[in-house]
Write an enzyme that holds these catalytic residues in place. Sequence first.
Site, PDB file in Angstrom:
ATOM      1  N   SER A   1       0.727  -1.281   0.054  1.00  0.00           N
ATOM      2  CA  SER A   1      -0.099  -0.055  -0.077  1.00  0.00           C
ATOM      3  C   SER A   1       0.930   1.187  -0.085  1.00  0.00           C
ATOM      4  O   SER A   1       2.114   1.136   0.394  1.00  0.00           O
ATOM      5  CB  SER A   1      -0.839  -0.012   1.342  1.00  0.00           C
ATOM      6  OG  SER A   1      -1.393   1.230   1.546  1.00  0.00           O
TER       7      SER A   1
ATOM      8  N   TYR B   1      -3.049  -1.593  10.041  1.00  0.00           N
ATOM      9  CA  TYR B   1      -3.008  -1.834   8.623  1.00  0.00           C
ATOM     10  C   TYR B   1      -1.861  -1.173   8.292  1.00  0.00           C
ATOM     11  O   TYR B   1      -1.186  -2.020   7.350  1.00  0.00           O
ATOM     12  CB  TYR B   1      -4.215  -1.184   7.980  1.00  0.00           C
ATOM     13  CG  TYR B   1      -4.349  -1.335   6.492  1.00  0.00           C
ATOM     14  CD1 TYR B   1      -4.560  -2.349   6.068  1.00  0.00           C
ATOM     15  CD2 TYR B   1      -3.916  -0.268   5.873  1.00  0.00           C
ATOM     16  CE1 TYR B   1      -4.499  -2.483   4.802  1.00  0.00           C
ATOM     17  CE2 TYR B   1      -3.801  -0.118   4.308  1.00  0.00           C
ATOM     18  CZ  TYR B   1      -4.397  -1.471   3.771  1.00  0.00           C
ATOM     19  OH  TYR B   1      -4.198  -1.469   2.483  1.00  0.00           O
TER      20      TYR B   1
END
Length: 286
Positions: free
Chosen positions: A178, A191
Amino acid sequence: MTLTPDKIPPQTQERKPALESEMTPRPEYDDPNYRGSDKLRGKVALITGGDSGIGRSVAVYYAKEGADVAIVYLDEHGDAEETKQAVESYGQRCLLIPGDIRSENFCHQAVQQTVKTLGRLDILVNNAAEQYLEESLDEIDSARLGSTFATNIFSMFYFTKAALPHLRPGSSIINTTSINAYKGHSTLLSYSTTKGAILAFTRSLSEPMLERGIRVNGVAPGPIWTPFIPDAFPPDKVKDFGQQVPMKRPGQPREVATSFVFLASEDASYMAGQVLHPNGGVVVNA
Protein backbone atom coordinates in the site's frame (compact mmCIF):
# COMPACT_ATOMS: atom_id res chain seq x y z
CA MET A 1 -16.53 6.65 -14.32
CA THR A 2 -14.37 9.29 -12.64
CA LEU A 3 -15.26 9.35 -8.95
CA THR A 4 -15.75 12.88 -7.66
CA PRO A 5 -17.32 13.73 -4.26
CA ASP A 6 -20.71 14.40 -5.82
CA LYS A 7 -20.75 10.83 -7.15
CA ILE A 8 -19.95 9.17 -3.82
CA PRO A 9 -22.85 9.41 -1.37
CA PRO A 10 -22.17 8.86 2.34
CA GLN A 11 -22.41 5.16 3.06
CA THR A 12 -21.45 2.46 5.47
CA GLN A 13 -22.13 -1.23 5.93
CA GLU A 14 -22.82 -3.04 9.15
CA ARG A 15 -21.54 -6.31 7.75
CA LYS A 16 -17.79 -6.90 7.93
CA PRO A 17 -16.17 -7.65 5.59
CA ALA A 18 -18.22 -5.24 3.52
CA LEU A 19 -19.79 -6.35 0.25
CA GLU A 20 -19.06 -4.89 -3.15
CA SER A 21 -22.64 -5.62 -4.18
CA GLU A 22 -23.93 -3.07 -1.64
CA MET A 23 -21.63 -0.19 -2.62
CA THR A 24 -22.89 2.97 -4.34
CA PRO A 25 -21.62 3.42 -6.96
CA ARG A 26 -20.35 -0.05 -7.72
CA PRO A 27 -16.56 -0.27 -8.26
CA GLU A 28 -15.42 -0.73 -11.84
CA TYR A 29 -13.53 -4.00 -12.14
CA ASP A 30 -13.51 -4.37 -15.91
CA ASP A 31 -12.86 -2.11 -18.87
CA PRO A 32 -14.65 -3.29 -22.02
CA ASN A 33 -12.01 -1.51 -24.10
CA TYR A 34 -9.22 -3.67 -22.66
CA ARG A 35 -8.36 -6.44 -25.07
CA GLY A 36 -6.31 -9.34 -23.80
CA SER A 37 -3.41 -10.62 -25.90
CA ASP A 38 -2.77 -14.08 -24.39
CA LYS A 39 -0.09 -12.77 -22.04
CA LEU A 40 -1.08 -15.44 -19.49
CA ARG A 41 -2.46 -18.14 -21.78
CA GLY A 42 -2.43 -21.58 -20.15
CA LYS A 43 -1.42 -20.31 -16.72
CA VAL A 44 -3.19 -20.74 -13.39
CA ALA A 45 -3.38 -18.02 -10.75
CA LEU A 46 -4.42 -18.18 -7.11
CA ILE A 47 -5.68 -14.83 -5.82
CA THR A 48 -6.49 -14.20 -2.17
CA GLY A 49 -9.27 -11.69 -1.60
CA GLY A 50 -10.40 -12.29 -5.16
CA ASP A 51 -14.12 -11.98 -4.48
CA SER A 52 -14.20 -8.18 -4.74
CA GLY A 53 -12.23 -4.98 -5.10
CA ILE A 54 -8.74 -5.18 -6.54
CA GLY A 55 -8.67 -8.97 -6.28
CA ARG A 56 -11.83 -9.30 -8.39
CA SER A 57 -10.45 -7.02 -11.05
CA VAL A 58 -7.15 -8.93 -11.15
CA ALA A 59 -9.06 -12.19 -11.57
CA VAL A 60 -11.05 -10.77 -14.49
CA TYR A 61 -8.02 -9.28 -16.22
CA TYR A 62 -6.09 -12.51 -15.80
CA ALA A 63 -9.00 -14.33 -17.42
CA LYS A 64 -8.96 -11.85 -20.29
CA GLU A 65 -5.29 -12.75 -20.74
CA GLY A 66 -6.04 -16.48 -20.83
CA ALA A 67 -5.45 -17.67 -17.26
CA ASP A 68 -7.62 -19.90 -15.11
CA VAL A 69 -8.16 -18.52 -11.62
CA ALA A 70 -8.66 -19.80 -8.08
CA ILE A 71 -10.18 -17.26 -5.72
CA VAL A 72 -9.72 -17.45 -1.96
CA TYR A 73 -12.15 -15.41 0.15
CA LEU A 74 -13.71 -15.46 3.62
CA ASP A 75 -17.50 -15.73 3.33
CA GLU A 76 -18.66 -13.14 0.80
CA HIS A 77 -20.31 -15.83 -1.32
CA GLY A 78 -22.49 -13.54 -3.44
CA ASP A 79 -19.59 -11.32 -4.43
CA ALA A 80 -17.45 -14.38 -5.16
CA GLU A 81 -20.10 -15.88 -7.43
CA GLU A 82 -20.28 -12.63 -9.36
CA THR A 83 -16.51 -12.73 -9.85
CA LYS A 84 -16.71 -16.33 -11.00
CA GLN A 85 -19.34 -15.45 -13.57
CA ALA A 86 -17.17 -12.61 -14.88
CA VAL A 87 -14.12 -14.87 -15.19
CA GLU A 88 -16.11 -17.60 -16.92
CA SER A 89 -17.61 -15.07 -19.34
CA TYR A 90 -14.11 -14.83 -20.84
CA GLY A 91 -13.91 -18.58 -21.30
CA GLN A 92 -11.70 -19.40 -18.31
CA ARG A 93 -12.22 -21.63 -15.29
CA CYS A 94 -12.75 -20.12 -11.84
CA LEU A 95 -12.46 -22.08 -8.59
CA LEU A 96 -13.98 -20.56 -5.45
CA ILE A 97 -12.31 -21.47 -2.14
CA PRO A 98 -13.92 -19.93 0.96
CA GLY A 99 -12.07 -20.00 4.26
CA ASP A 100 -9.99 -18.19 6.85
CA ILE A 101 -6.48 -17.38 5.63
CA ARG A 102 -5.34 -16.82 9.21
CA SER A 103 -5.14 -20.63 9.36
CA GLU A 104 -1.93 -22.08 7.92
CA ASN A 105 -3.68 -25.40 7.39
CA PHE A 106 -6.41 -23.75 5.30
CA CYS A 107 -3.82 -21.92 3.18
CA HIS A 108 -2.07 -25.22 2.47
CA GLN A 109 -5.38 -26.88 1.57
CA ALA A 110 -6.33 -24.01 -0.75
CA VAL A 111 -3.11 -24.42 -2.72
CA GLN A 112 -3.57 -28.18 -2.92
CA GLN A 113 -7.17 -27.76 -4.10
CA THR A 114 -6.07 -25.28 -6.77
CA VAL A 115 -3.44 -27.62 -8.18
CA LYS A 116 -5.73 -30.65 -8.01
CA THR A 117 -8.64 -28.89 -9.73
CA LEU A 118 -6.90 -26.58 -12.19
CA GLY A 119 -3.83 -28.71 -12.82
CA ARG A 120 -0.97 -26.37 -11.92
CA LEU A 121 -0.03 -23.10 -10.27
CA ASP A 122 1.95 -20.34 -11.96
CA ILE A 123 0.93 -17.09 -10.26
CA LEU A 124 0.33 -16.42 -6.58
CA VAL A 125 -1.32 -13.09 -5.77
CA ASN A 126 -1.22 -12.38 -2.03
CA ASN A 127 -3.87 -9.69 -1.88
CA ALA A 128 -6.37 -10.30 0.96
CA ALA A 129 -6.28 -7.92 3.91
CA GLU A 130 -8.28 -6.35 6.71
CA GLN A 131 -8.11 -2.82 8.08
CA TYR A 132 -9.60 -0.77 10.90
CA LEU A 133 -9.96 2.94 11.50
CA GLU A 134 -8.05 3.70 14.72
CA GLU A 135 -8.19 7.18 16.16
CA SER A 136 -5.64 6.36 18.86
CA LEU A 137 -3.14 3.69 19.80
CA ASP A 138 -5.32 2.78 22.78
CA GLU A 139 -7.91 1.31 20.41
CA ILE A 140 -5.51 -1.39 19.22
CA ASP A 141 -5.65 -4.37 21.54
CA SER A 142 -3.79 -7.64 21.18
CA ALA A 143 -6.75 -9.38 19.54
CA ARG A 144 -7.07 -6.79 16.77
CA LEU A 145 -3.32 -6.61 16.25
CA GLY A 146 -3.05 -10.37 16.06
CA SER A 147 -5.91 -10.67 13.60
CA THR A 148 -4.60 -7.90 11.36
CA PHE A 149 -1.11 -9.37 11.19
CA ALA A 150 -2.44 -12.91 10.73
CA THR A 151 -4.62 -11.84 7.79
CA ASN A 152 -2.34 -9.30 6.15
CA ILE A 153 1.16 -10.75 6.46
CA PHE A 154 1.19 -14.18 8.14
CA SER A 155 -1.05 -15.53 5.38
CA MET A 156 1.52 -14.46 2.79
CA PHE A 157 4.10 -16.66 4.47
CA TYR A 158 1.60 -19.54 4.63
CA PHE A 159 0.53 -19.31 0.99
CA THR A 160 4.04 -18.80 -0.34
CA LYS A 161 5.38 -21.82 1.55
CA ALA A 162 2.50 -23.96 0.33
CA ALA A 163 2.84 -22.75 -3.27
CA LEU A 164 6.60 -23.14 -3.68
CA PRO A 165 6.64 -26.88 -4.44
CA HIS A 166 4.28 -26.21 -7.35
CA LEU A 167 5.78 -23.03 -8.82
CA ARG A 168 8.02 -23.60 -11.83
CA PRO A 169 10.71 -21.36 -13.33
CA GLY A 170 8.91 -18.39 -14.89
CA SER A 171 6.29 -18.23 -12.16
CA SER A 172 5.42 -15.06 -10.27
CA ILE A 173 4.49 -14.06 -6.75
CA ILE A 174 2.82 -10.66 -6.45
CA ASN A 175 2.07 -9.08 -3.08
CA THR A 176 -0.35 -6.22 -2.47
CA THR A 177 1.19 -3.63 -0.18
CA SER A 178 0.00 0.00 0.00
CA ILE A 179 0.97 3.63 -0.33
CA ASN A 180 0.69 3.62 3.46
CA ALA A 181 3.78 1.40 3.66
CA TYR A 182 5.73 4.42 2.40
CA LYS A 183 3.83 7.39 3.83
CA GLY A 184 2.17 5.92 6.91
CA HIS A 185 -1.38 6.67 8.03
CA SER A 186 -2.14 7.99 11.49
CA THR A 187 -5.62 6.45 11.71
CA LEU A 188 -4.81 3.15 9.98
CA LEU A 189 -1.89 2.29 12.22
CA SER A 190 -2.15 -1.49 12.45
CA TYR A 191 -3.00 -1.85 8.76
CA SER A 192 -0.20 0.45 7.62
CA THR A 193 2.31 -1.40 9.80
CA THR A 194 1.41 -4.71 8.15
CA LYS A 195 1.76 -3.11 4.73
CA GLY A 196 5.29 -2.04 5.66
CA ALA A 197 5.99 -5.64 6.62
CA ILE A 198 4.68 -6.79 3.23
CA LEU A 199 7.07 -4.41 1.50
CA ALA A 200 10.00 -5.89 3.45
CA PHE A 201 8.70 -9.42 2.78
CA THR A 202 8.58 -8.72 -0.95
CA ARG A 203 12.09 -7.32 -1.10
CA SER A 204 13.58 -9.96 1.18
CA LEU A 205 11.96 -12.89 -0.63
CA SER A 206 12.83 -11.73 -4.11
CA GLU A 207 16.52 -12.67 -4.32
CA PRO A 208 16.33 -16.24 -2.99
CA MET A 209 13.34 -16.92 -5.24
CA LEU A 210 15.36 -15.89 -8.29
CA GLU A 211 17.47 -18.98 -7.69
CA ARG A 212 14.30 -20.96 -8.51
CA GLY A 213 13.42 -18.80 -11.49
CA ILE A 214 10.50 -17.18 -9.66
CA ARG A 215 9.98 -13.43 -9.71
CA VAL A 216 8.58 -11.70 -6.60
CA ASN A 217 7.19 -8.18 -6.92
CA GLY A 218 4.53 -6.00 -5.35
CA VAL A 219 1.85 -3.40 -6.05
CA ALA A 220 1.24 -0.46 -3.71
CA PRO A 221 -2.15 1.06 -4.53
CA GLY A 222 -3.26 4.44 -3.32
CA PRO A 223 -6.92 5.20 -2.48
CA ILE A 224 -8.98 2.72 -4.50
CA TRP A 225 -12.79 2.44 -4.47
CA THR A 226 -13.32 -1.03 -2.96
CA PRO A 227 -15.37 -2.57 -0.11
CA PHE A 228 -12.46 -1.64 2.14
CA ILE A 229 -13.76 1.91 2.23
CA PRO A 230 -17.29 1.56 3.65
CA ASP A 231 -15.86 -1.27 5.74
CA ALA A 232 -13.44 0.97 7.64
CA PHE A 233 -14.51 4.59 7.30
CA PRO A 234 -17.58 6.43 8.66
CA PRO A 235 -20.06 7.79 6.09
CA ASP A 236 -18.82 11.39 6.25
CA LYS A 237 -15.27 10.33 5.41
CA VAL A 238 -16.31 8.01 2.60
CA LYS A 239 -17.68 10.96 0.60
CA ASP A 240 -14.29 12.69 0.44
CA PHE A 241 -12.26 9.54 -0.03
CA GLY A 242 -9.36 9.95 -2.45
CA GLN A 243 -9.37 13.75 -2.58
CA GLN A 244 -5.92 13.92 -0.98
CA VAL A 245 -3.97 12.66 -4.01
CA PRO A 246 -2.88 14.91 -6.93
CA MET A 247 -5.54 13.43 -9.23
CA LYS A 248 -8.18 14.47 -6.64
CA ARG A 249 -10.14 11.23 -6.91
CA PRO A 250 -10.03 7.60 -5.83
CA GLY A 251 -8.94 5.04 -8.36
CA GLN A 252 -11.03 2.18 -9.72
CA PRO A 253 -9.92 -1.46 -9.25
CA ARG A 254 -9.50 -1.81 -13.01
CA GLU A 255 -6.86 0.93 -12.87
CA VAL A 256 -4.79 -1.28 -10.58
CA ALA A 257 -5.35 -4.69 -12.16
CA THR A 258 -3.17 -3.88 -15.17
CA SER A 259 -0.15 -3.61 -12.86
CA PHE A 260 -0.77 -7.19 -11.75
CA VAL A 261 -1.07 -8.33 -15.37
CA PHE A 262 2.25 -6.71 -16.21
CA LEU A 263 4.09 -8.22 -13.26
CA ALA A 264 2.71 -11.71 -13.94
CA SER A 265 3.60 -11.64 -17.63
CA GLU A 266 6.85 -11.92 -19.56
CA ASP A 267 6.66 -8.16 -20.10
CA ALA A 268 8.14 -7.92 -16.58
CA SER A 269 10.81 -10.60 -17.11
CA TYR A 270 13.57 -8.25 -15.89
CA MET A 271 11.75 -7.08 -12.78
CA ALA A 272 12.13 -8.61 -9.33
CA GLY A 273 11.90 -7.13 -5.86
CA GLN A 274 10.08 -4.10 -7.28
CA VAL A 275 6.83 -2.34 -6.43
CA LEU A 276 4.47 -0.54 -8.81
CA HIS A 277 2.54 2.52 -7.60
CA PRO A 278 -0.95 3.10 -9.04
CA ASN A 279 -1.77 5.83 -6.53
CA GLY A 280 -3.22 8.88 -8.26
CA GLY A 281 0.04 10.75 -8.73
CA VAL A 282 1.69 10.57 -5.30
CA VAL A 283 5.48 10.42 -5.62
CA VAL A 284 7.06 8.02 -3.15
CA ASN A 285 10.81 7.69 -2.78
CA ALA A 286 11.91 4.55 -0.99
